[in-house]
Scaffold this motif. Structure first.
Motif, PDB file in Angstrom:
ATOM      1  N   SER A 115       0.824  -1.121  -0.135  1.00  0.00           N
ATOM      2  CA  SER A 115       0.091   0.100  -0.014  1.00  0.00           C
ATOM      3  C   SER A 115       0.934   1.345   0.093  1.00  0.00           C
ATOM      4  CB  SER A 115      -0.897   0.019   1.243  1.00  0.00           C
ATOM      5  OG  SER A 115      -0.188   0.303   2.545  1.00  0.00           O
TER       6      SER A 115
ATOM      7  N   ALA B 247       0.649   3.770   1.771  1.00  0.00           N
ATOM      8  CA  ALA B 247       0.868   4.104   3.078  1.00  0.00           C
ATOM      9  C   ALA B 247       2.001   3.501   3.900  1.00  0.00           C
ATOM     10  CB  ALA B 247      -0.386   3.855   4.003  1.00  0.00           C
ATOM     11  N   PHE B 248       2.201   2.006   3.519  1.00  0.00           N
ATOM     12  CA  PHE B 248       3.197   1.279   3.807  1.00  0.00           C
ATOM     13  C   PHE B 248       4.624   2.029   3.360  1.00  0.00           C
ATOM     14  CE2 PHE B 248       5.822  -2.469   3.238  1.00  0.00           C
ATOM     15  CZ  PHE B 248       6.073  -3.010   4.438  1.00  0.00           C
TER      16      PHE B 248
ATOM     17  N   PHE C 165      12.269  -4.684   9.379  1.00  0.00           N
ATOM     18  CA  PHE C 165      10.828  -4.320   8.911  1.00  0.00           C
ATOM     19  C   PHE C 165       9.744  -4.782  10.009  1.00  0.00           C
ATOM     20  CE2 PHE C 165      12.773  -4.730   4.602  1.00  0.00           C
ATOM     21  CZ  PHE C 165      12.403  -3.531   4.046  1.00  0.00           C
ATOM     22  N   SER C 166      10.359  -5.706  10.886  1.00  0.00           N
ATOM     23  CA  SER C 166       9.052  -6.116  11.887  1.00  0.00           C
ATOM     24  C   SER C 166       9.471  -5.034  13.181  1.00  0.00           C
ATOM     25  CB  SER C 166       9.214  -7.619  12.223  1.00  0.00           C
ATOM     26  OG  SER C 166      10.260  -7.565  12.740  1.00  0.00           O
TER      27      SER C 166
ATOM     28  N   LEU D  52      18.977  -8.357  17.944  1.00  0.00           N
ATOM     29  CA  LEU D  52      19.033  -9.281  16.971  1.00  0.00           C
ATOM     30  C   LEU D  52      20.489  -9.746  17.374  1.00  0.00           C
ATOM     31  CD1 LEU D  52      16.919  -8.967  14.040  1.00  0.00           C
ATOM     32  CD2 LEU D  52      16.585 -10.484  15.934  1.00  0.00           C
TER      33      LEU D  52
ATOM     34  N   ASP E 175      21.609 -11.007  20.739  1.00  0.00           N
ATOM     35  CA  ASP E 175      21.153 -12.344  20.869  1.00  0.00           C
ATOM     36  C   ASP E 175      21.948 -13.524  20.205  1.00  0.00           C
ATOM     37  OD1 ASP E 175      19.214 -11.857  22.621  1.00  0.00           O
ATOM     38  OD2 ASP E 175      17.572 -11.654  20.817  1.00  0.00           O
TER      39      ASP E 175
ATOM     40  N   ARG F 180      21.023 -20.411  16.022  1.00  0.00           N
ATOM     41  CA  ARG F 180      20.662 -19.226  15.694  1.00  0.00           C
ATOM     42  C   ARG F 180      21.784 -18.005  15.746  1.00  0.00           C
ATOM     43  NH1 ARG F 180      17.040 -20.348  13.182  1.00  0.00           N
ATOM     44  NH2 ARG F 180      16.421 -18.212  13.074  1.00  0.00           N
TER      45      ARG F 180
ATOM     46  N   ARG G 229      18.667 -15.053   6.777  1.00  0.00           N
ATOM     47  CA  ARG G 229      17.091 -14.547   6.817  1.00  0.00           C
ATOM     48  C   ARG G 229      16.958 -13.541   6.204  1.00  0.00           C
ATOM     49  NH1 ARG G 229      13.617 -12.215   9.942  1.00  0.00           N
ATOM     50  NH2 ARG G 229      15.360 -11.298  11.188  1.00  0.00           N
TER      51      ARG G 229
ATOM     52  N   GLN H 278      14.301 -12.584   3.332  1.00  0.00           N
ATOM     53  CA  GLN H 278      13.182 -11.910   3.633  1.00  0.00           C
ATOM     54  C   GLN H 278      13.254 -10.315   3.361  1.00  0.00           C
ATOM     55  OE1 GLN H 278      11.465 -12.180   7.702  1.00  0.00           O
ATOM     56  NE2 GLN H 278      11.335 -14.313   7.508  1.00  0.00           N
TER      57      GLN H 278
ATOM     58  N   GLU I 134      10.801 -16.404  11.877  1.00  0.00           N
ATOM     59  CA  GLU I 134      10.698 -15.047  12.354  1.00  0.00           C
ATOM     60  C   GLU I 134       9.621 -14.238  11.803  1.00  0.00           C
ATOM     61  OE1 GLU I 134      11.976 -13.991  15.167  1.00  0.00           O
ATOM     62  OE2 GLU I 134      11.874 -11.860  14.959  1.00  0.00           O
ATOM     63  N   PRO I 135       8.654 -13.989  12.152  1.00  0.00           N
ATOM     64  CA  PRO I 135       7.655 -13.206  11.687  1.00  0.00           C
ATOM     65  C   PRO I 135       8.200 -11.838  10.792  1.00  0.00           C
ATOM     66  CG  PRO I 135       6.839 -13.346  14.016  1.00  0.00           C
ATOM     67  CD  PRO I 135       8.137 -14.106  13.612  1.00  0.00           C
ATOM     68  N   GLU I 136       7.606 -11.604   9.516  1.00  0.00           N
ATOM     69  CA  GLU I 136       8.089 -10.349   8.891  1.00  0.00           C
ATOM     70  C   GLU I 136       7.939  -9.213   9.503  1.00  0.00           C
ATOM     71  OE1 GLU I 136       7.783 -10.924   4.710  1.00  0.00           O
ATOM     72  OE2 GLU I 136       8.227 -12.726   4.794  1.00  0.00           O
ATOM     73  N   ASN I 137       6.745  -9.031  10.276  1.00  0.00           N
ATOM     74  CA  ASN I 137       6.273  -7.774  10.961  1.00  0.00           C
ATOM     75  C   ASN I 137       6.113  -7.826  12.251  1.00  0.00           C
ATOM     76  OD1 ASN I 137       5.948  -5.852   8.388  1.00  0.00           O
ATOM     77  ND2 ASN I 137       4.833  -8.062   7.638  1.00  0.00           N
ATOM     78  N   ALA I 138       5.686  -6.916  12.960  1.00  0.00           N
ATOM     79  CA  ALA I 138       5.316  -6.955  14.502  1.00  0.00           C
ATOM     80  C   ALA I 138       4.164  -7.792  14.493  1.00  0.00           C
ATOM     81  CB  ALA I 138       5.138  -5.699  15.014  1.00  0.00           C
TER      82      ALA I 138
ATOM     83  N   ALA J 176      -0.128   2.197   7.805  1.00  0.00           N
ATOM     84  CA  ALA J 176       0.784   1.432   7.018  1.00  0.00           C
ATOM     85  C   ALA J 176       0.582  -0.151   7.305  1.00  0.00           C
ATOM     86  CB  ALA J 176       2.338   1.965   6.951  1.00  0.00           C
ATOM     87  N   ALA J 177      -0.739  -0.466   7.730  1.00  0.00           N
ATOM     88  CA  ALA J 177      -0.760  -1.725   7.913  1.00  0.00           C
ATOM     89  C   ALA J 177      -0.780  -2.691   6.857  1.00  0.00           C
ATOM     90  CB  ALA J 177      -2.269  -2.133   8.697  1.00  0.00           C
ATOM     91  N   GLN J 178      -0.136  -3.984   6.935  1.00  0.00           N
ATOM     92  CA  GLN J 178       0.086  -4.722   5.736  1.00  0.00           C
ATOM     93  C   GLN J 178      -1.299  -5.436   5.149  1.00  0.00           C
ATOM     94  OE1 GLN J 178       2.698  -7.131   4.500  1.00  0.00           O
ATOM     95  NE2 GLN J 178       3.988  -5.305   4.795  1.00  0.00           N
TER      96      GLN J 178
ATOM     97  N   THR K 275      12.163 -14.275  22.199  1.00  0.00           N
ATOM     98  CA  THR K 275      13.385 -14.071  22.041  1.00  0.00           C
ATOM     99  C   THR K 275      13.656 -13.799  20.355  1.00  0.00           C
ATOM    100  OG1 THR K 275      14.191 -15.443  23.820  1.00  0.00           O
ATOM    101  CG2 THR K 275      15.950 -14.517  22.490  1.00  0.00           C
ATOM    102  N   PRO K 276      13.561 -12.719  20.010  1.00  0.00           N
ATOM    103  CA  PRO K 276      13.700 -12.581  18.593  1.00  0.00           C
ATOM    104  C   PRO K 276      14.522 -13.366  17.790  1.00  0.00           C
ATOM    105  CG  PRO K 276      13.726 -10.319  19.528  1.00  0.00           C
ATOM    106  CD  PRO K 276      13.743 -11.265  20.682  1.00  0.00           C
ATOM    107  N   ASN K 277      14.093 -14.080  16.703  1.00  0.00           N
ATOM    108  CA  ASN K 277      15.078 -14.974  15.918  1.00  0.00           C
ATOM    109  C   ASN K 277      15.036 -16.148  16.504  1.00  0.00           C
ATOM    110  OD1 ASN K 277      15.997 -15.177  13.351  1.00  0.00           O
ATOM    111  ND2 ASN K 277      18.012 -14.770  13.853  1.00  0.00           N
TER     112      ASN K 277
END
Lengths: 308, 532
Positions: free
Chosen positions: A45, A47-48, A82-83, A90, A93, A258, A266, A270, B41-45, B127-129, B214-216
C-alpha cells in the motif's frame, strides 16, 4: 610495534567506510523498488511505502542516506528490521552463539589439525602420514553441507546420539558436532600445513644446531621446530577466526543454530535490508581486527620479525 | 611445554563436556508438557492487522480469536466470538458479540475494540499490511490515504457494548465468511495506549497467552484458562521455535525433538518417504492454494484466446503432479480449490484437459505463435523442476520455441509484474484469504484489481461479479461466482495448473495437531498422547 599498530588501526577507517558504503549501495541503491515482493503477491500500500521510506530515509540521495545511517551506527543504533525489532537486539542474541561455535570449531581444528600434522610430519612416509594425507584429502573433497547432513542423519536420526538441531541457548557440548562439521575443512588444511612446514624445517640450520648442541629430541621438536613451523598455521587460523566469527550460513542452517550466519541468510531471504547492512558492518570490523591480531602475532612467534 | 599443557587442558574440558551431555537430556515435567512447533521469524510485528504471512499468522491465530472460525478439516465458517452476523440487505451488517469474552489482561472484549481495531488497520498512516481487507467498508477511501480526510470509517458504528454495525460500500453477501481472517481480530486498549509494550508482549483474546519471546529464536505461549471460546486449548504450553531450514525441522520431528512441522521438505516427499517416517503424524488435506501460469495480455502476441487455450491443452498436468510433486499437488480443473465454498468440479472443462492434438489444431487456427515463448518464475522458490517440465511439454506438444527464463528472486518477479513488463508466461500463485470461490476471482480478474497482473479486463466478468456480490442469498451468490468463473476460464487469462495440498507433520508425542485448509495453525486441536 606501537606505531605499527596505530598505523594499522588508522588504515581500518577507510576500509570500513569503503566496505560499508559498498554494501549499503548494493542493497539499497541498486534496486529500483526496495518494496517489490515485500507484501506477497499484492502490491504494497502507498501508506506502507511512505512509512518505510520515511524510516529508512529513502527519499534522500544515496550518499546522504548512507551518512545518516553511518551516524546512527556509530552511536550504537543499528536501526530496526521491517518488523520493528532492533537489529542490535538480534545481534546481541545471535553473537554469543556464533562466538561459542567459532571457539569450538577453532579448538577442534587447531588441536586435531596440529596433532595430525605433527604425527605425519615427524614420522614421514609411513602409515600415519598416508592416513593423514588420505583422510584430509577426503575432508577437503567433501562440501560442508554434505558433512553436516550426513553427520546429522547418522548421529541424529539413525543412531539418536545427538539432537538433530541445537537448542536456542546451546552449551559448548551441544556444539561439538556442528563445530566439528564447521572445522572439518580447515582442520584438513591445518594438518597439511603443519606437516609440510615441519618437514621443511627438519632440514633447517637451526634444527641441525639444536641437535648438535645435544638437546633432547622433545625439546628440539617442541621448542625449535614446532614454534617456527606454526607461523603459516597461525596465519591460517587467524584468517579463519575472521571467517568463523562471520557466522557459518551452511552449518548454522543444517543444525538450526541461531547465530549470525543464519541472521544474514534470513535477512537476505526476507529482504530485511537493515539486518543485512547492520550485521555486515559489524563483520567488517571483526574481520579487520582479527587480521590485525594475526599480523601482530607473527612478531611474537618469530623473533626475526619486527614491525617498525 | 606450554602448548602441550594447553592441549591437555582442552582435551580435559572436552571430555567433561561430553560426559555432561551424556548425563543431561532428561526432560523435566514442564518440557514434557510443552508442545514445540516449527516457526519462522515473522516479517512484521505481531499485530493482527499488520500480518499477511504464515509465521506471524500462526502466532496470532493462537493469541487471538476472531468473530468467525474455520473448520479444521472443511474450512466451513462458524461463529466464534460473534453471537450473530445478520443483514437485511447484505450491505448493512449487524454484528452481535457473545458475552463473557475477555482479553488476556482481564479487560472485556467490546464492540468498541473491534471498531477501533478495524479503523486502525484501515488508516493510511498506520501502513498496516492487511489494510486492503477493509476496503469494502464504507468510508475506507477517506481514511486509507496518506493524508486521511476522515478520522474513522463512517461505515463502522458501535450500537451498544455487545453490538456494532458495519455498512459496506456495496452489498456483499459472503461478508461473514471473510471475518475469520486475522485482520479482523479485535485490539485491546493496551495497544492504543502502550504500542511498544503491546508489540513486546501481545495481549489477545485467544486460547493462548503470551509468555516470552526471544527475537529470531523462539516464542512461548501458555494456555489461557479464561478462554471463552467453545474449543478449549488442551496443551498447557506452546513453544514456537525458529528454524532456518525446513529439512532440519522435519528431521527434528522424526527424531522426536519437535512436535509439529508446518511443511514437508522435498527430499522427504520423494517416494512418499515422509508417510513411512511420520506414520500417523503425516497429514495432507485440500487447501486454498493454486498455481497458474499467467499471460501478459498487454503483449499483442497473447491476445488471441485460441493461443491461450492451445497452451493450456498442451500441458499434461497429471504427469507433472505424479513425477515432480509426488502426489502432493492435484491438477487444477478450475480457478478455485475444492476447499472453497462454491467450488464446482471441472469448471475449466476441456480447456484444462491434456489434448496435444487439439492444442496443435487450435494454435494452427490462430495462425501459430511468433518468436520465442518465455516462461518466468523466481529461482529462489524451488520452481525450476516443474517450470522446466511445462516448458518442455509446450515445446514438444506445440512446436514453439519455449524457454524457461527464471529471475533471481521473488522480488524481481514482483517488480516485473507490477510494471507489466513480462514478455511471456509467468508463474502466478495465489493463496485464498477465506474459503470461498470469490477470493480466487475478484482480486485477480476484475478490471484493474489489485493483483490483476494480466491486465485482464472483460466487462461481462465485472458485471457477473457485481451481480454475485449483490445476490440476495449465499446460494445465489455462489451460482453467480460460478458463472463469472466460467466466463473467465473461457477467456483464459491464465492457465490453471495445480492446487497445492496442505501437508504437515506431527511427532509421535502428539495425539492430534492440525492445520486448517487455510494453512493456519489450529492450536486448540493439539493434544498430547498420555505419558507412558
Amino acid at each position: 610495534m606501537g606505531r605499527y599498530t596505530l598505523r594499522r588501526l588508522l588504515q581500518l577507517i577507510p576500509v570500513f567506510l569503503g566496505t560499508t558504503f559498498l554494501v549499503y549501495w548494493l542493497v539499497w541503491g541498486l534496486r529500483e523498488d526496495p518494496f517489490a515482493g515485500k507484501c506477497g503477491q499484492r502490491e504494497c500500500s502507498p501508506a506502507f511505502r511512505a512509512a518505510l521510506t520515511e524510516r529508512y530515509n529513502l527519499d534522500d540521495p544515496l550518499i546522504v542516506q548512507y551518512l545518516k545511517y553511518l551516524g546512527a551506527v556509530l552511536t550504537g543504533d543499528f536501526g530496526q528490521t521491517f518488523s520493528g525489532t532492533e537489529v542490535s537486539t538480534l545481534i546481541a542474541d545471535a553473537y554469543p552463539i556464533t562466538i561459542k561455535l567459532a571457539i569450538v570449531a577453532l579448538v577442534i581444528e587447531a588441536v586435531i589439525g596440529i596433532i595430525a600434522g605433527v604425527v605425519a610430519g615427524l614420522r614421514g612416509r609411513g602409515f600415519a602420514d598416508t592416513l593423514v594425507l588420505v583422510s584430509t584429502l577426503f575432508l577437503i573433497a567433501l562440501p560442508v553441507f554434505v558433512t553436516g547432513l550426513v553427520l546429522r542423519q547418522v548421529l541424529g536420526v539413525d543412531l539418536g546420539i545427538i539432537r538433530t538441531s541445537v537448542p536456542a541457548n546451546p552449551s559448548f557440548a551441544e556444539l561439538i558436532v556442528p563445530g566439528f562439521v564447521l572445522a572439518s575443512l580447515s582442520m584438513a588444511y591445518v594438518a597439511r600445513l603443519t606437516r609440510t612446514s615441519l618437514i621443511e624445517n627438519t632440514r633447517a640450520d637451526f634444527v641441525r644446531t639444536a641437535v648438535a648442541k645435544g638437546l633432547p629430541r622433545r625439546r628440539v621438536v617442541g621448542v625449535h621446530m614446532l614454534r617456527n613451523s606454526l607461523i603459516p598455521v597461525v596465519t591460517f587460523l587467524g584468517t579463519d577466526i575472521g571467517a568463523l566469527m562471520g557466522g557459518a550460513i551452511v552449518t548454522e542452517g543444517v543444525f538450526n543454530i541461531r547465530g549470525i550466519g543464519g541472521l544474514i541468510y534470513r535477512g537476505l531471504q526476507q529482504q530485511d535490508i537493515a539486518t543485512v547492512v547492520g550485521v555486515v558492518a559489524l563483520l567488517v570490523i571483526v574481520y579487520l581486527v582479527a587480521n590485525l591480531v594475526v599480523d601482530l602475532l607473527y612478531a611474537v612467534l618469530d623473533p626475526r620479525i619486527r614491525y617498525e | 611445554m606450554p602448548l602441550r599443557r594447553l592441549a591437555t587442558a582442552v582435551a580435559a574440558a572436552l571430555a567433561v563436556a561430553l560426559v555432561a551431555t551424556a548425563c543431561g537430556g532428561g526432560g523435566d515435567d514442564q518440557s514434557a508438557q510443552t508442545v514445540t512447533l516449527d516457526w519462522g521469524e515473522p516479517e512484521n510485528a505481531l499485530i493482527p492487522g499488520n500480518n499477511t504471512e504464515q509465521n506471524g499468522g500462526d502466532a496470532l491465530d493462537a493469541l487471538f480469536a476472531g468473530l468467525v472460525k474455520y473448520d479444521v478439516d472443511t474450512a466451513a465458517p462458524s461463529m466464534e466470538a460473534a453471537e450473530s452476523i445478520t443483514s437485511a440487505d447484505n450491505r448493512v451488517w449487524t454484528i452481535r458479540l457473545k458475552p463473557g469474552w475477555t482479553f488476556h489482561d482481564g479487560t472485556p472484549v467490546t464492540a468498541q475494540n473491534y471498531v477501533d481495531a478495524w479503523n486502525w488497520v484501515a488508516a493510511g498512516p498506520n501502513a498496516a499490511q492487511a489494510q486492503s481487507f477493509m476496503e469494502k467498508i464504507d468510508g475506507y477511501d477517506e481514511v486509507s490515504t496518506e493524508q486521511p480526510t476522515a478520522p474513522t470509517m463512517r461505515g463502522l458504528r458501535v450500537v451498544d457494548p455487545q453490538t456494532f454495525e458495519v455498512t459496506l460500500k456495496a452489498p456483499f453477501v459472503i461478508f461473514p465468511t471473510t471475518l475469520g481472517y486475522s485482520a479482523y481480530y479485535p485490539l485491546p486498549q493496551k495497544f492504543f495506549t502502550d504500542r511498544a509494550g503491546f508489540e513486546a508482549a501481545p495481549v489477545g483474546n485467544g486460547e493462548f497467552r503470551f509468555e516470552s519471546r526471544t527475537p529470531n529464536q523462539s516464542l512461548t505461549l501458555v494456555r489461557n484458562d479464561q478462554y471463552a471460546g467453545t474449543d478449549k486449548p488442551q496443551v498447557p504450553r506452546l513453544e514456537f521455535r525458529v528454524y532456518a531450514d525446513i529439512q532440519t525441522a522435519y528431521d527434528d520431528v522424526v527424531s522426536g525433538n519437535l512436535d509439529h512441522v508446518k511443511a514437508i521438505p522435498p527430499a522427504a516427499l520423494t517416494g512418499g518417504r515422509w508417510r513411512q517416517e511420520l506414520g500417523a503424524g503425516a497429514h495432507a488435506k485440500d487447501g486454498l492454494q493454486t498455481t497458474a501460469l499467467g499471460f501478459p495480455l498487454y503483449d499483442p502476441r497473447f491476445q488471441n484466446p485460441l493461443v491461450r487455450q492451445a497452451m493450456s491443452m498442451a500441458i499434461d498436468r497429471q504427469a507433472i503432479v505424479d513425477q515432480i510433486f509426488g502426489g502432493t499437488y492435484k491438477p487444477a480443473d478450475g480457478l478455485a480449490t475444492s476447499a472453497a465454498q462454491g467450488y464446482l468440479p471441472n469448471q475449466c472443462g476441456a480447456n484444462c484437459q491434456f489434448d496435444p492434438q487439439r492444442a496443435r489444431e487450435l494454435l494452427a487456427r490462430a495462425g501459430g505463435f511468433a518468436g520465442p515463448l518465455t516462461l518466468t518464475a523466481n529461482a529462489d522458490g524451488g520452481h525450476a523442476d516443474w517450470m522446466q517440465a511445462v516448458t518442455n511439454q509446450l515445446r514438444q506438444n506445440l512446436g514453439v520455441d519455449a524457454q524457461y527464463t527464471p529471475l533471481p528472486s521473488f522480488s524481481e518477479v514482483r517488480q516485473q509484474a507490477n510494471a507489466f513488463q513480462f514478455t511471456g508466461l509467468f508463474r502466478a500463485a495465489w493463496i485464498g484469504d477465506y474459503p470461498n470461490l470469490e477470493t480466487f476471482l475478484t482480486q485477480l480478474y476484475r478490471t484493474d484489481a489489485s493483483s490483476n497482473d494480466y491486465k485482464y479486463s472483460n466487462p461481462a466478468v465485472d458485471a457477473a461479479l457485481d451481480r454475485a456480490d449483490q445476490a440476495p442469498t449465499e446460494q445465489a451468490a455462489e451460482a453467480g461466482y460460478q458463472e463469472a468463473e466460467r466466463l473467465i476460464l473461457a477467456d483464459m487469462p491464465s492457465i490453471p495448473l495445480f492446487t497445492r495440498q496442505i501437508i504437515y507433520g506431527d511427532s509421535a508425542r502428539l495425539a492430534s495437531g492440525d492445520r486448517n485448509p487455510l494453512d493456519r495453525l489450529v492450536t486448540t486441536s493439539f493434544r498430547l498422547n498420555p505419558q507412558g
